[in-house]
Write an enzyme that holds these catalytic residues in place. Structure first.
Site, PDB file in Angstrom:
ATOM      1  N   GLU A  13      29.521  27.739 -29.478  1.00 34.59           N
ATOM      2  CA  GLU A  13      29.411  26.284 -29.567  1.00 34.59           C
ATOM      3  C   GLU A  13      28.347  25.859 -30.574  1.00 34.59           C
ATOM      4  O   GLU A  13      28.529  24.896 -31.327  1.00 34.59           O
ATOM      5  CB  GLU A  13      29.096  25.687 -28.188  1.00 34.59           C
ATOM      6  CG  GLU A  13      30.184  25.886 -27.149  1.00 34.59           C
ATOM      7  CD  GLU A  13      31.462  25.120 -27.456  1.00 34.59           C
ATOM      8  OE1 GLU A  13      31.468  24.300 -28.400  1.00 34.59           O
ATOM      9  OE2 GLU A  13      32.460  25.356 -26.754  1.00 34.59           O
ATOM     10  N   ARG A  52      29.615  23.782 -33.954  1.00 33.42           N
ATOM     11  CA  ARG A  52      29.209  22.370 -33.943  1.00 33.42           C
ATOM     12  C   ARG A  52      27.950  22.135 -34.777  1.00 33.42           C
ATOM     13  O   ARG A  52      27.941  21.274 -35.661  1.00 33.42           O
ATOM     14  CB  ARG A  52      28.983  21.897 -32.508  1.00 33.42           C
ATOM     15  CG  ARG A  52      30.189  22.029 -31.606  1.00 33.42           C
ATOM     16  CD  ARG A  52      30.003  21.291 -30.294  1.00 33.42           C
ATOM     17  NE  ARG A  52      30.985  21.687 -29.280  1.00 33.42           N
ATOM     18  CZ  ARG A  52      31.460  20.884 -28.350  1.00 33.42           C
ATOM     19  NH1 ARG A  52      31.055  19.637 -28.270  1.00 33.42           N
ATOM     20  NH2 ARG A  52      32.343  21.325 -27.459  1.00 33.42           N
ATOM     21  N   ASP A  55      42.243  30.340 -28.454  1.00 28.25           N
ATOM     22  CA  ASP A  55      42.789  29.409 -29.440  1.00 28.25           C
ATOM     23  C   ASP A  55      42.352  29.620 -30.889  1.00 28.25           C
ATOM     24  O   ASP A  55      43.140  29.994 -31.760  1.00 28.25           O
ATOM     25  CB  ASP A  55      42.528  27.970 -29.001  1.00 28.25           C
ATOM     26  CG  ASP A  55      41.070  27.707 -28.633  1.00 28.25           C
ATOM     27  OD1 ASP A  55      40.273  28.646 -28.595  1.00 28.25           O
ATOM     28  OD2 ASP A  55      40.730  26.531 -28.375  1.00 28.25           O
ATOM     29  N   GLU A  60      43.203  17.895 -30.386  1.00 28.79           N
ATOM     30  CA  GLU A  60      44.139  18.897 -30.912  1.00 28.79           C
ATOM     31  C   GLU A  60      45.473  18.305 -31.371  1.00 28.79           C
ATOM     32  O   GLU A  60      46.001  18.701 -32.424  1.00 28.79           O
ATOM     33  CB  GLU A  60      44.378  19.987 -29.858  1.00 28.79           C
ATOM     34  CG  GLU A  60      43.194  20.890 -29.616  1.00 28.79           C
ATOM     35  CD  GLU A  60      42.165  20.296 -28.663  1.00 28.79           C
ATOM     36  OE1 GLU A  60      41.055  20.851 -28.571  1.00 28.79           O
ATOM     37  OE2 GLU A  60      42.489  19.276 -28.003  1.00 28.79           O
TER      38      GLU A  60
END
Length: 593
Positions: free
Chosen positions: A203, A207, A332, A469
């Protein structure tokens, strides 16, 4: 000018009066002298007087005619002026109405035929509203809690300003340059990445490091790059050969920069291990330090070893990637990064292209299922069974709606046109399914999951968390196909977000909240606004409606948090062939702000 014309005509009349009067006096004096000298010519004098009287009468008639013409022209001119003034007033009223519509952040929810640039402007106004609320109530915090307008920190000992950093490139791309400068000034003065405890590697990389690198790439501000280097230096030891050799070659979920100890958390996970390479490769390119690139790519040795049909299990058990085979949670973005690693270095590293094609074929052949007799398809989960993949109906996650965008983008770079066409058709089929996750609910927003059984769907987790998404895929499908339906679906989704997620509809600045129940027309706000709302959702909406020049995909690659990095030439070409140069348009210098 028009108002002065009657005055000019009046002056002309006065002038003519003087001329006529002077002529009359002259002829009268002349006639009297003649009478004095020639008394015997009385009859002639009488004729002269009569003549003068006739001339005086003619002059008076001409004077009256001129005055009448002047009055007529004055009346006509005044009417013309009144008509023009009325026209100007009408135009000013229409202009003011247009200005009010332009400055209002409330757009008619039923309007679907507004031009794309107006739609992009609507998204930019939403971004300004969200940024204004964050700046007012939570500047420097990781998140804003939008219902009570309170700052939220992911970890009280590790303040990363995640919303600020995640928003930087979205502010820049959407033209909010003043807000971008404010954010950068705050970042430069207050951001100091020196966490005393554990850091979530994935993360923080996608980010924070990703947001800093893209803001630097877009603006050219070296102060931002220095912050990115600080973050990279704190985390890259987690990928060193020494550390990975003790962990089966795979990084753990958490890393402590102070103690240089890792914590596997509930991982290691496929997505977290395989979705940090874009960031470290670009950091190496931007900084000139290739340690980042070398260390972050080391885990690919394990990926190559464990891959079957291009697919991997989503968890690492210490020896192999095993467990569920899927495109949602835990997996993903690994598949997305195979394609984008190939694109980042100008399509010059074919090994990643080959891995991507094998993975895309594995997804299409083993995990994609049709929805009855419709044109829609969805993605199931599976597990390795011998040399094959065993699948069954299961929950479909909104997370998997990134796949249509990945397949659409990938189809542009495949050598075989039939394979490219098949990938694009599957992308459009899954994209339609994902769009209907929104279109088929009472709120117009998608649930986080749906349950699939024999091709029929029912609501699973009913919350909508401002997820990006589906919008991401609509953006790529629009860029590849130019079918207006993708913009129309995106506009409907945006309208539903405005209607149901904005906490204070009448406020100039307001946060947006996740909703708890998509199956109602009056959903409840949960009070959570994830940083990806400004980092991804609003960015993809803006890019969907604006011109391609806002972000040219020939020159830029977006990471899994929608942070764009410029393509660059690799330091070396593993294939040993002459590298393909980037398009000339991609060599432009960084744009100033």
């Amino acid at each position: 000018m028009l108002k002065n014309k009657p005055r000019k005509l009046g002056s002309y009349v006065d002038y003519m009066k003087v001329i006529f009067a002077a002529g009359f006096v002259y002829f009268t004096i002349l006639s009297l002298k003649r009478l004095e000298g020639k008394a015997d010519e009385g009859m002639a004098a009488s004729r002269i007087v009569a003549l003068q009287r006739n001339e005086i009468s003619a002059l008076k008639e001409k004077e009256a005619s001129i005055e009448s013409e002047a009055k007529t022209k004055e009346v006509s001119t005044r009417a013309e002026i009144a008509s023009l003034e009325h026209m100007v007033a009408s135009l000013e009223k229409k202009l003011e109405e247009a200005r009010q519509k332009q400055t209002s952040h409330q757009f008619p929810l039923e309007e679907l035929k507004s031009p794309p640039n107006r739609r992009a402007a609507a998204v930019a106004k939403t971004l300004r509203s969200v940024w204004g609320a964050y700046k007012k109530y939570a500047m420097g915090a990781d998140e804003l809690e939008p219902v009570h307008n309170k700052p939220v920190y992911w970890d009280n000992t590790n303040k990363q300003m995640v919303t600020l950093v995640d928003s930087l490139d979205t502010l820049y791309i959407s033209g909010c340059r003043q807000e971008f400068r404010e954010a950068v000034d705050h970042l430069v003065e207050h951001f100091d990445f020196n966490p005393p405890g554990n850091v979530a590697l994935f993360e923080t990389t996608i980010r924070v490091l990703g947001g800093l690198l893209s803001a630097y790439a877009l603006s050219g501000d070296a102060r931002i790059l220095s912050k990115a280097v600080q973050v990279g230096n704190s985390m890259i030891p987690a990928y060193s050969k020494e550390v990975l050799s003790k962990q089966g070659g795979v990084p753990h979920q958490y890393w402590n920069p102070k103690t240089h100890k890792s914590n596997k958390g509930f991982g290691p996970l496929l997505a977290e291990s395989g979705s940090v390479q874009l960031e470290y490769r670009y950091l190496s390119h931007a900084s000139g330090n290739h340690t980042y690139d070398t260390d972050a790519m080391r885990v690919f040795e394990v990926f190559h070893r464990d891959t079957k049909h291009g697919l991997l299990g989503n968890t690492f058990d210490g020896n192999h990637f095993s467990g569920t085979v899927n495109t949602g949670s835990y997996s993903d973005s690994y598949y997305e990064y195979l394609l984008k690693l190939h694109l980042l270095t100008g399509q010059n590293e074919g090994v990643y292209k080959d891995m991507y094609i094998e993975a895309a074929e594995g997804i299409i052949n083993h995990l994609v299922k049709k929805v009855g007799n419709t044109t829609q398809s969805y993605i199931v989960e599976g597990s390795f069974a011998g040399e094959g993949v065993s699948t069954s109906d299961s929950a479909f996650e909104h997370l998997s709606c990134f796949v249509p965008g990945m397949l659409a983008l990938g189809s542009e770079y495949l050598d075989d046109p039939l394979t490219a066409q098949r990938h694009l058709e599957v992308a459009e089929s899954i994209g339609e399914f994902c769009a209907h996750l929104y279109l088929d609910t009472a709120s117009g927003l998608s649930p986080d999951t749906v349950s699939m059984y024999n091709g029929k769907k029912s609501l699973g987790r009913t919350n909508y968390g401002l997820r990006p998404e589906t919008i991401e895929s609509l953006f790529y499908l629009w860029r590849v196909t130019r079918k207006e339906v993708y913009r129309e679906w995106g506009w409907k989704i945006y309208q539903s977000i405005e209607k149901h997620c904005k906490v204070c509809p009448s406020c100039e600045v307001s946060g947006y909240s996740e909703i708890a129940e998509v199956g109602t027309t009056k959903p409840r706000h949960t009070g959570h606004m994830d940083t990806f709302f400004t980092g991804e959702t609003l960015k993809y909406l803006y890019l969907l409606f604006t011109d391609d020049s806002a972000l040219d995909l020939d020159c830029w690659v977006l990471n899994t948090e929608a942070h764009p990095f410029p393509k660059f030439m690799p330091l070396y070409n593993p294939g040993g062939t002459e590298p393909t140069p980037l398009p000339e348009k991609c060599s432009n210098p960084l744009s100033p702000y």
